[in-house]
Design a protein around this motif. Sequence first.
Motif, PDB file in Angstrom:
ATOM      1  N   VAL A 167       0.851  -1.196   0.000  1.00  0.00           N
ATOM      2  CA  VAL A 167       0.000   0.000   0.000  1.00  0.00           C
ATOM      3  C   VAL A 167       0.885   1.243   0.000  1.00  0.00           C
ATOM      4  N   ASN A 168       0.593   2.169  -0.895  1.00  0.00           N
ATOM      5  CA  ASN A 168       1.473   3.329  -1.094  1.00  0.00           C
ATOM      6  C   ASN A 168       1.747   4.094   0.197  1.00  0.00           C
ATOM      7  N   ARG A 169       0.721   4.343   1.005  1.00  0.00           N
ATOM      8  CA  ARG A 169       0.935   5.180   2.187  1.00  0.00           C
ATOM      9  C   ARG A 169       1.743   4.467   3.270  1.00  0.00           C
ATOM     10  N   TYR A 170       1.911   3.149   3.142  1.00  0.00           N
ATOM     11  CA  TYR A 170       2.719   2.402   4.102  1.00  0.00           C
ATOM     12  C   TYR A 170       4.082   2.014   3.541  1.00  0.00           C
ATOM     13  N   ARG A 171       4.343   2.322   2.283  1.00  0.00           N
ATOM     14  CA  ARG A 171       5.562   1.836   1.643  1.00  0.00           C
ATOM     15  C   ARG A 171       6.831   2.275   2.380  1.00  0.00           C
ATOM     16  N   ARG A 172       6.777   3.414   3.030  1.00  0.00           N
ATOM     17  CA  ARG A 172       7.970   3.916   3.715  1.00  0.00           C
ATOM     18  C   ARG A 172       8.446   2.966   4.809  1.00  0.00           C
ATOM     19  N   PHE A 173       7.555   2.128   5.326  1.00  0.00           N
ATOM     20  CA  PHE A 173       7.948   1.184   6.370  1.00  0.00           C
ATOM     21  C   PHE A 173       8.786   0.031   5.823  1.00  0.00           C
ATOM     22  N   TYR A 174       8.635  -0.261   4.526  1.00  0.00           N
ATOM     23  CA  TYR A 174       9.173  -1.515   3.995  1.00  0.00           C
ATOM     24  C   TYR A 174      10.164  -1.359   2.840  1.00  0.00           C
ATOM     25  N   GLU A 175      10.174  -0.204   2.165  1.00  0.00           N
ATOM     26  CA  GLU A 175      10.911  -0.108   0.913  1.00  0.00           C
ATOM     27  C   GLU A 175      12.419  -0.316   1.069  1.00  0.00           C
ATOM     28  N   GLY A 176      12.968  -0.031   2.221  1.00  0.00           N
ATOM     29  CA  GLY A 176      14.403  -0.233   2.404  1.00  0.00           C
ATOM     30  C   GLY A 176      14.812  -1.691   2.539  1.00  0.00           C
ATOM     31  N   PHE A 177      13.801  -2.584   2.640  1.00  0.00           N
ATOM     32  CA  PHE A 177      14.096  -4.001   2.869  1.00  0.00           C
ATOM     33  C   PHE A 177      13.703  -4.887   1.687  1.00  0.00           C
ATOM     34  N   ASP A 178      13.196  -4.283   0.619  1.00  0.00           N
ATOM     35  CA  ASP A 178      12.676  -5.067  -0.503  1.00  0.00           C
ATOM     36  C   ASP A 178      13.722  -5.944  -1.163  1.00  0.00           C
ATOM     37  N   SER A 179      14.962  -5.482  -1.177  1.00  0.00           N
ATOM     38  CA  SER A 179      16.006  -6.221  -1.898  1.00  0.00           C
ATOM     39  C   SER A 179      16.632  -7.338  -1.056  1.00  0.00           C
ATOM     40  N   LEU A 180      16.212  -7.472   0.183  1.00  0.00           N
ATOM     41  CA  LEU A 180      16.820  -8.455   1.082  1.00  0.00           C
ATOM     42  C   LEU A 180      15.950  -9.705   1.198  1.00  0.00           C
ATOM     43  N   PRO A 181      16.541 -10.847   1.483  1.00  0.00           N
ATOM     44  CA  PRO A 181      15.756 -12.071   1.671  1.00  0.00           C
ATOM     45  C   PRO A 181      14.780 -11.906   2.842  1.00  0.00           C
ATOM     46  N   ARG A 182      13.519 -12.282   2.610  1.00  0.00           N
ATOM     47  CA  ARG A 182      12.475 -12.193   3.628  1.00  0.00           C
ATOM     48  C   ARG A 182      12.395 -13.514   4.395  1.00  0.00           C
TER      49      ARG A 182
END
Length: 532
Positions: free
Chosen positions: A241-256
């Motif tokens: 969700v766009n308004r929550y993206r700031r919480f997660y975008e720095g971790f997108d490239s890392l293994p979940r």
Amino acid sequence: MNENQSEALRQVLPGKALTEQGLPKDAVQHCQEALVLYPDNADLWYQLGTTLLASQKLSEAAQALRQAIALQPNFAKAYNNLGGALKKQGLYEEAIRWYEKGLALCPDSAQLWYNLGTTLLTVPRLSEAAQALQQAITLKPDLAEAYTNLVIALIKMPRLPEAVKVLQQAIALKPNCAETHNNLGFALQSQGKAAEAIAAFDRAIMLKPTDPEIYNNRAQAILLSGNLARGFAEYKWRTKVNRYRRFYEGFDSLPRWGGENFAGKRLLVYDEQGFGDVLQFCRYLPLVKARGGSVQFSTKQPLLRLFANFPGIDELIEHTTEAIAQTQFELSVPLLSLPHIFGTTLQTIPASIPYLTADQHSIAAWRSNMNCSGTNLRVGLAWAGNPENIPGQIRTCGLKAMSPLAGIPGTTFYSLQTGAAANEANTAPPDMRLIDLTGNIADFADTAALIMNLDLVVSVDTAVAHLAGALGKPVWTLLPAAGEWRWLLARSDTPWYPTMRLFRQGTPGDWNSVMTAVARELRMLAAKAGMT
């Protein structure tokens, strides 16, 4: 008309055409050249003001539009655009006055009613906003934006049944609008009608199957219904969700991390959303640690001391971009993904309490400042949520609403309220013995130590309630009619916090009945305390 006047009027049409072609600078120049020839032409001033408004030159636009009105006082369109220029500058009350002047001239203008309504909604003057937006719809029933904003006003007021009716009208006019079905789902969920809300979200997803906002909303309706397994599985959409993206975008490239054993690796569990969310879901960290490896936890600065000795955390990190960039880890996972990873159901919620503790020295230090001689019962109060969002506003009751709690013999109240609403403690209700020590609270560790010196916490749905529940203290949580998913439906208890009781509004906005019930229970509790 002389030759100069005729030339000026001929300049209006090229100016409009240039604006429509996306050439506002050329359009402004045309208007200005024409005004040299014919400075008393209201149409030219209006065209100049409108072009400047489109170019975001708001102050100049307002000046030009005022000139158009001065020359032609019955120029309704100029009133509308002047209101728009003022609104964009944040001059809402002045914008409202000009919209109202325009409506005095042109009462059948749906656009003027709509613009007045949205400006009143911003102020906010909700009842007037709803009336203006309803009038816009009456005049132009296909004005989709008016329905959306009217629903926002009705939800804020809160008049949820009316919001549902407006949305159903909008759907009848435009049945294939995913946004309207999504809004209907939200309004139904806010009334506790989880099954109907899920059906509305299903329809919205059918119409717009790639919108993460709708999936996220449906996830919360499913959670509200009590189906935690399915709800937490779908709640993954929040990360898109766009308004929550700031919480997660720095971790997108890392293994979940997905719950597998991670022996020999470092796993960063990171904070997301609000303080209350962190306090509620940190309970899963010991379960994460049991899967092996090293657990790192990043959280906001006001929570760091509270988590200093938390079981299951090997390394505590302040949740800032700089601190996380300097941290070495192989895996990451957002905190609110843990309930799904551990297959949480209503029966398997990890609810052993207390799972948070306060420092004993800090507890003793706060006790020395309590000033509660002659008191049988010490009760902490929190009366306001976050004023910057709609849920926070709906959850807020205000200290004045707690007046029924005043005058209970042998009871001393302590403010746990922070933020701007903390100032209400200076004007406590008559006969309420309220002690305000919040000026000495630096962070949640201090709040926890203060709570540990209390017998009971009475709080609206905010982080204080979660903290008291996590500490294992008796806490009475005051809920609006539009209760959040985590509190489920029609329950006076919660599987998340064994020592918590829920006091719910019967109708939206009715805090009086809630406080009457709380006062009755508190009197009985105080009487028992006085007998011991």
